[in-house]
Design an enzyme around this catalytic site. Sequence first.
Site, PDB file in Angstrom:
ATOM      1  N   TYR A  23       0.863  -1.067   0.118  1.00  0.00           N
ATOM      2  CA  TYR A  23      -0.013   0.171   0.087  1.00  0.00           C
ATOM      3  C   TYR A  23       0.729   1.176   0.186  1.00  0.00           C
ATOM      4  CZ  TYR A  23      -4.651  -1.967   0.139  1.00  0.00           C
ATOM      5  OH  TYR A  23      -5.974  -2.457  -0.078  1.00  0.00           O
ATOM      6  N   GLU A  65       0.219 -30.567   9.619  1.00  0.00           N
ATOM      7  CA  GLU A  65       0.068 -29.505   8.634  1.00  0.00           C
ATOM      8  C   GLU A  65      -0.909 -28.696   8.912  1.00  0.00           C
ATOM      9  OE1 GLU A  65      -0.734 -31.645   4.810  1.00  0.00           O
ATOM     10  OE2 GLU A  65      -1.477 -30.175   3.868  1.00  0.00           O
TER      11      GLU A  65
END
Lengths: 643, 382
Positions: free
Chosen positions: B114, B210
């Site tokens: 940004y 995971e």
Amino acid sequence: MPTLVSSKDADVSDAKATAGKQPESRKPRGSTAEEMASGQREIAVSEFFAKNRHLLGFDNPRKALLTTVKEAVDNSLDACEEAGILPEITVEIGQKSETRFRVTIRDNGPGIVRRQIEHVFGRLLYGSKFHRLKMSRGQQGIGISAAGMYGLMTTGQPVVIVSKTGKQQPAHEVILKMDTSKNRADIVKETEHAEMDELFPQGHGTQVTIELEARYQKGRQSVDEYLEQTAIANPHACFAFIAPDATRLEFQRSVKELPPEAKEIKPHPRGIELGTLIQMIERTECRAIGSFLQEEFCRVSPSVTRAICDHAKVKNTTTIGRIGHAEAEAIFKAIQVVKIMAPPTDCLVPMGTKALLSGLLRGVRAEFFSASMRPADVYRGNPFQIEVGLAYGGELPKEEPARILRFANRVPLLYQQSACCSWKSVIDTNWRAYGLSQSRDSAPEGGLVVMIHMVSAWVPFTSESKEAIADYDEIRKEMKLALQEAGRKLGIYLKRRARMRHETDRRDIFERYIGEISKACEGITGTPAKKVFDALTRLAKTKTEQADQDLDDEGNVVEKKLEQDDNVVILAERIGAAEQAEAPTDLIPEVRPTKVSRPAAAKPKTPKRSTPPAAPAQTPTVPAPFRVKERKAPEGGLFEEGK
Amino acid sequence: MAAKKPTDSRGAARSALSERTDAQTRKGIVELGARVVRQSLAETDPFVDVPLRSLSNTSFNARKRLLEMGDSTQRRNLFNTAQARKFMQTVLLSKGCKDLIEAGKTLSLRGMYYMSLHTIPGTREKTFEGQEESDGILEDIEVALEALRENLHLFAKKRGTMVGPITVRDNGDEIDCRRMGTGGYAIPSICEPGVVEFGKCDAKFVLHVEKDTVWSRFNEDRFWEKHNCILTEGSGQPPRGVRRLLWRLHHELKLPIYCLLDCDPWGHYIFSVIKQGSINLAFESSRLAIPDAKFLGIRAEDYERCELTDDVKIELNDRDIERAKQIAGYPWFVDKKPWQKEIQRMLRNGFKMEVESLITKDISYVTEEYVPARLKARDWLE
């Protein structure tokens, strides 16, 4: 009057023979020669064509309407030109019922003298053009009478002709009904009007009205298309068309001079067949064979005569009466061998590249136009000449195959494209060499209009309805050469356009980022942004100028050639008009104010049209912007930069 | 337990180190900018050299057992239509990083995006079309300057969770990972020494799973307490923070790393990245890759071994099959017979399985039976 003789049965002898062999209880089948003779009689040509109307282009209601308009307009144009009048032609089609139309064609031509009216409009194969070798639209003298005949046959309505030959002359209104069995016309009614200024403001002209079974439809092979193309090939004529729905279409004149008059020529010996030669020998008024050859043919000098006669082993003083079949054949063979000059070509009046370009400009909204004209050549002893025009880009649809406009003696040919020599020459040409895409055995693709015009004292059509040019090697070769010449110019243009686009894009990209880079560099190193910006801008210029230089060196030579070429017209404001129609991509700024970061080379990609958006090509009610030899777009098109 | 050290001492500890690296990074950026300026003023085509981050410029160092980046660089020229935009972005983001360093602040990758995002004056074109574009360029800058993301004062979105018998000091705050409730300790994006320090540790090994859902199962069953281990999770492909933390746990605390991942090409690739490093970040392999990491499961044979039902099968699609073959061909897998057998077996099965599939046996099957059994049997893939 030419007639055709037939017996009802071709196998007369067979019939007789079998009759003798079969003494059956049945009544013998055959008739005697005497009996058959009673059935053998002359057939009027008109009867023959009434039964075989497809030969003349009246196969179906839609085509019948087109052929009717076409025959009348062709006649009008021929008459006007022969009389030295700039043609003004009005075509009006009124719908009487669903399948019945009333067609009126009016011209400002010289008019027809009263006594000829019934012959011109009432008899087939009656006309002034068949017996001479002179370039004209009509050839046989069949067309308009056939149209009248078709009308009479399908609706029972006679043809109405109004003609006026001059200011002081009365106008004759004649209603004609054709008698097909006699190839003559009966006058139904005849009126004489003192003045008809409302029809003929110039004091002369002809109007013919035919009612017929027909179908009116726009689009390909329509009356609209025919008139549109006729307008292209006849920029000196103006046309008005009032369609059945009362819409009015006008094609203004874009050339103010009449084309020069075509000269009539004698036949060239090479163009003659043996039968014709024998016929000519029978009919000639010359007394010796030598003078016959010199008088009746062109390009036969005394020495050529001697050569022919020597070769044929006849004396050139031999009386014509003593030339029998054998001698005629010898002479015919000699003609094929002896060296004879090509026929004179002053009988040919091509449009000329300038008129051709202005015709195309009037009818096609493209950005690039090129034209080329070949020197005259000869096929079978008939002189002919080919000229072509190409129109590319602009508002032409990009994805469609090229449209081919075929013309013979300024008459558009709308049917049987694939049988036509011009179509074959387009396919034969390698358009890929000029930067267009083309699949095998087909026309090139993408925003192209190809116009091919053949002029000749005798155009070899494949049929009486004059729809396609026969495929003579000589003709096809000339067409290809002409297409190649115009195509090369298109190729140069396309290459140049691609390069200019590429360079413009390149410079655009660099210039867009230079501002950002110089500001960021100031943030990192403290070097004033202006300094870096100026340096980079200079650098961008030299980087792309290198490409500009190429344009100036090698490119400029090309460019000058194209721009100074009288046979090329480029309309800068229409460049890429078809693409503009699609939404512009994000990379192209909508408004680009002149900012520091955008130096003088600001080039708006969206064309600012100074002219009001004209009507689509199909209905140019307003004459399309007409600009021959305008080399620069007024507001900085692609071609201004780099100079 | 959670006693805090005085603020000033933690500030001092870090600042000496960071000041040094900051000066170094800043110098690199200024040099990059000065070179561009020099080239511009000399009116020669400006360029930036960026090491190539592609498979072709990555090689497997068999001795170190890691992926390494080669020497190929890509020259990014301003006056090349294909590179001009990237050149501009590189300069723009370099400037952004310099501003950050000088201000002594850090930003997320998104924040940096940004900060440098605007419309180029006079056009409708934006400097970046999305965060991915800016992220890629920032990685280029890291490589070009040989500076790490944290040196550029940037961090990624937080991802990954940790729990276990260990105390860490994060930016001076002492955190006891034994008392993290159900949420766990969110692993920060920057896990460098100086930011994250390890305190007392009782763990014997690390179990990395995971995803968050599996991690929650283990945490609720207090698996880490029973087995005395650290339990981590990386939300799929683990971000650099998690990988760096695992690396440090392994190298500094000598803890073995066990991974519990899905039985599919994606799971295998996650393991490959943890173990050998990634192609994209090959330049950081030496500080991220853990060549001794072990793959605990799920294994292709588990469908039969654990007597699972057909419901757990997820069919392999064409892309999976292609990917699996690609992974089998990686140089660090190609010589490993057990791995070749594992991938072949999965392909033969024709389906993949997620860790959650074990829940069909019993809610706590995975924590109470599966993992303990594998560990006990020393049944894993290297």
